[in-house]
Design a protein around this motif. Structure first.
Motif, mmCIF file in Angstrom:
data_model
loop_
_atom_site.group_PDB
_atom_site.id
_atom_site.type_symbol
_atom_site.label_atom_id
_atom_site.label_comp_id
_atom_site.label_asym_id
_atom_site.label_seq_id
_atom_site.Cartn_x
_atom_site.Cartn_y
_atom_site.Cartn_z
ATOM 1 N N CYS A 272 0.809 -1.221 0.000
ATOM 2 C CA CYS A 272 0.000 0.000 0.000
ATOM 3 C C CYS A 272 0.840 1.269 0.000
ATOM 4 N N HIS A 273 2.104 1.164 0.308
ATOM 5 C CA HIS A 273 2.921 2.364 0.511
ATOM 6 C C HIS A 273 2.949 3.272 -0.708
ATOM 7 N N ALA A 306 -6.034 0.956 11.875
ATOM 8 C CA ALA A 306 -7.177 0.534 11.065
ATOM 9 C C ALA A 306 -7.580 1.605 10.056
ATOM 10 N N VAL A 307 -7.348 2.873 10.382
ATOM 11 C CA VAL A 307 -7.681 3.951 9.446
ATOM 12 C C VAL A 307 -6.787 3.868 8.211
ATOM 13 N N TYR A 308 -5.495 3.572 8.412
ATOM 14 C CA TYR A 308 -4.608 3.406 7.257
ATOM 15 C C TYR A 308 -5.016 2.178 6.443
ATOM 16 N N ALA A 309 -5.374 1.100 7.125
ATOM 17 C CA ALA A 309 -5.824 -0.104 6.418
ATOM 18 C C ALA A 309 -7.071 0.182 5.590
ATOM 19 N N CYS A 312 -6.115 2.061 2.474
ATOM 20 C CA CYS A 312 -5.539 1.120 1.504
ATOM 21 C C CYS A 312 -6.647 0.362 0.779
ATOM 22 N N LEU A 313 -7.648 -0.049 1.537
ATOM 23 C CA LEU A 313 -8.759 -0.796 0.961
ATOM 24 C C LEU A 313 -9.502 0.040 -0.078
ATOM 25 N N ILE A 317 -6.314 -2.241 -2.136
ATOM 26 C CA ILE A 317 -5.267 -3.037 -1.493
ATOM 27 C C ILE A 317 -5.788 -3.530 -0.144
ATOM 28 N N CYS A 318 -5.986 -4.833 -0.019
ATOM 29 C CA CYS A 318 -6.494 -5.423 1.217
ATOM 30 C C CYS A 318 -5.314 -5.976 2.021
ATOM 31 N N ILE A 319 -5.096 -5.439 3.203
ATOM 32 C CA ILE A 319 -3.972 -5.847 4.043
ATOM 33 C C ILE A 319 -4.486 -6.686 5.214
ATOM 34 N N ASP A 320 -3.958 -7.890 5.353
ATOM 35 C CA ASP A 320 -4.323 -8.761 6.480
ATOM 36 C C ASP A 320 -3.318 -8.515 7.602
ATOM 37 N N TRP A 321 -3.596 -7.525 8.442
ATOM 38 C CA TRP A 321 -2.614 -7.071 9.423
ATOM 39 C C TRP A 321 -2.933 -7.483 10.846
ATOM 40 N N ARG A 322 -4.169 -7.823 11.136
ATOM 41 C CA ARG A 322 -4.535 -8.214 12.503
ATOM 42 C C ARG A 322 -4.118 -9.662 12.766
ATOM 43 N N THR A 323 -3.670 -9.926 13.985
ATOM 44 C CA THR A 323 -3.333 -11.290 14.404
ATOM 45 C C THR A 323 -3.943 -11.518 15.789
ATOM 46 N N PRO A 324 -3.998 -12.750 16.247
ATOM 47 C CA PRO A 324 -4.517 -13.000 17.607
ATOM 48 C C PRO A 324 -3.726 -12.257 18.691
#
Length: 330
Positions: A272-273, A306-309, A312-313, A317-324
């Motif tokens: 996304c950069h 989340a605002v940057y994500a 991007c969307l 551009i879909c970024i899978d950035w969240r993890t447990p």
């Protein structure tokens, strides 16, 4: 001046990014530092552009929409792209119509209630009120309430794990999508079928960010604080006189804030950069992470990322950035 050995393309052929010689119709196009092949498309909110002979050919969409963001601790991006931050403790009009002297009747009004949410004095949105004639929608405490009715307005409510979404149609005037993350982030996406003037903290939506600080009195303010104070819903609230710098008041939090927010600058978001400039989002994330000092600090940081994500969307551009372990969904 002198002869040098090397390769050149034959007449009528051109070197592409792979170093191959191709005819003009196969030349790639560039956007945001990325290369696109012949026939590939990119979309913005107002245009669809197709790569043709190394150049973009763009077609205007029949309906053009624009988005205003309210996020974190008083950050706003207007419909025309102007950015500012404020720390007001009051209710403020984000967007409304009926702003012209000739047509002073409004068909919608969206108001944010901002409250102090950190010891340094930073403020964030506690509730959002949407007024559509006699129909009122209140977003608060991770849920919503609806009261009254307006037969002239159509609306649908959709929900997922992260967001509440409202699709609102005011026939002949506006199609609106309102997205709320049940915390501090709120997005207003509008496409309009009228040239009705819009005003409020989200700006005047005329395509020119330079005059976005238009006050309620119809003049362009010299700074954002004067502009913000003019859009208080309750005139008895105190004016805002300065913008808090929470990292200077909480220097012990700055290193943690910079470290956690660095995911925005990392390889996770690398795709996304080149599409969305990350600098302002990173700075907003650091500021909010420093300012959230009365609990919920990780939540503030996650909301800012989340605002940057989301930006991007919007660019596909879909970024899978969240993890447990990092900003999990539940």
């Amino acid at each position: 001046t002198k002869c040098e050995s090397g390769c050149v393309c034959a007449d009528g052929l051109y070197e592409n990014l792979d170093g191959r010689c191709v005819p003009a119709e196969e030349c790639p196009c560039e956007y945001g530092g990325l290369s696109y092949r012949r026939g590939e498309q990119i979309q913005t909110e107002c245009e669809i552009c197709t790569c043709t002979k190394g150049k973009w050919k763009c077609v205007q969409k029949t309906r053009c929409s624009s988005t205003c963001n309210l996020y974190g601790e008083g950050h706003i991006t207007t419909f025309d792209g102007q950015r500012f931050v404020f720390d007001g403790n009051c209710e403020y009009i984000l967007a409304t119509d009926g702003c012209s002297v000739n047509r002073p009747v409004s068909s919608f009004k969206i108001v944010t209630e901002n409250v102090i949410c950190g010891k340094s004095g930073v403020t964030c949105s506690r509730s959002i009120s949407i007024y559509l004639g006699n129909l009122t929608i209140i977003l608060r405490d991770e849920t919503f309430t609806i009261s009254g009715e307006n037969p002239g307005v159509q609306y649908k409510v959709k929900t997922n794990a992260l967001h509440l979404m409202f699709d609102i149609i005011i026939p002949g005037k506006y199609n609106m999508t309102l997205i709320w993350n049940k915390h501090m982030n709120f997005f207003i996406k509008i496409s309009r079928e009228t040239q009705e003037t819009i005003c409020g903290l989200c700006g005047n939506y005329n395509g020119n960010m330079k005059d976005d600080f238009e006050t309620r009195s119809k003049y362009v303010a010299s700074n954002e604080l004067e502009f913000v104070n003019s859009w208080k819903e309750n005139p008895l609230c105190g004016d805002v006189y300065f913008v808090v710098d929470p990292c200077s008041k909480n220097p012990y939090r700055k290193a943690w804030a910079e470290k956690t927010c660095s995911i925005i600058n990392s390889h996770v978001f690398s795709a996304c950069h080149n599409k969305v400039n990350r600098v302002s989002y990173y700075e907003a994330c650091v500021r909010d992470s420093c300012g959230c000092d009365t609990g919920g600090d990780c939540e503030c940081m996650c909301d800012a990322i989340a605002v940057y994500a989301m930006a991007c969307l919007e660019k596909g551009i879909c970024i899978d950035w969240r993890t447990p372990e990092f900003c999990r969904k539940f």
